[in-house]
Design an enzyme around this catalytic site. Structure first.
Site: not given
Length: 267
Positions: A140, A144
């Site tokens: 990943e 964010e």
């Protein structure tokens, strides 16, 4: 597409121990060119269902207080709109929006221009992910913006479900107050993160760089339990919206695809 279980996005912040129990016993492999997509620019004049799958009808676990709903994904004013709204959906009292690519993408430059949602306890995310549902280890790469402080963005990456690579970078003026450009350049031996063209993180340790081709995601979700990380959730009474103007992927070694692309400006 396959069923929702096979299209499920990453399990954000689920313990590594639990994730490890579901990982298949295979080593992180070199990128599979047969499974990866090519370069593209998407300005979201429409939602290309050949490129994007809309998450619908499930949640990612007890930390998430909303259910993914296709009703919260739309194209308006030439932009992709992801909403978080108070509406009973599945097991949750809130509904939220997410899209993910139908193909996986490998080394190259990933770029998006967007404005994040406003509200504590919300997470506006642009990231890539692959994992057990795709019969791969959990890799990943993240941007964010956490609603408790929209003046910064958290970058992070996971390699075979191991994270702990977080860094906070400032977003001048607030990520929810205007559109900003987020990009990462992913190479075999280097991973660079950029915010509005400025390098904010440079990873050169190969053990901290994912190796598996991944899908591209945009998501907006909330939590009642991760208040220390995302802020104490408080619904403001009106839908919260994340707006995405553009996303692009430029495969490694290819020329930049649009004038504003960071690949036009860096080595």
């Amino acid at each position: 597409m396959t069923t929702s279980k096979n299209c499920i996005s990453r399990l954000a912040l689920v313990s590594i121990a639990l994730l490890g129990a579901f990982l298949l016993p295979q080593a992180a492999s070199a990128q599979d060119n047969q499974s990866t997509g090519g370069s593209f620019v998407d300005n979201f004049a429409r939602l290309d269902t050949g490129r994007w799958y809309v998450s619908d009808g499930w949640n990612n676990g007890p930390h998430q207080n909303c259910t993914w709903s296709k009703k919260q994904v739309s194209i308006e004013d030439g932009m992709l709109q992801l909403q978080f709204i108070q509406s009973k959906a599945g097991e949750r009292n809130y509904a939220c929006g997410e899209i993910q690519t139908t193909k996986r993408y490998g080394y190259g430059t990933y770029e998006a221009r967007y404005r994040t949602a406003t509200g504590p306890g919300l997470n506006s995310a642009f990231f890539t992910y692959i994992g057990p549902a795709d019969k791969k280890p959990h890799d990943e790469i993240d941007f964010e913006v956490l609603g408790k402080n929209s003046g910064q963005v958290q970058v992070n990456q996971y390699i075979s479900a191991k994270g702990g690579n977080e860094k906070l970078a400032p977003v001048a003026g607030g990520a929810d107050q205007g559109f900003n450009d987020y990009a990462f350049v992913w190479e075999k031996d280097r991973l660079r993160y950029y915010v509005n063209g400025k390098l904010v993180q440079d990873v050169t340790d190969p053990s901290k760089i994912p190796t598996n081709a991944q899908k591209i995601f945009f998501s907006l979700w909330g939590t009642d339990t991760l208040s220390g990380w995302m802020g104490k959730f408080a619904y403001g009474g009106e839908p919260a919206t994340m707006q995405i103007k553009r996303v692009a992927f430029t495969a490694a070694g290819e020329k930049c695809l649009f004038p504003e692309s960071i690949t036009c400006k860096i080595d």
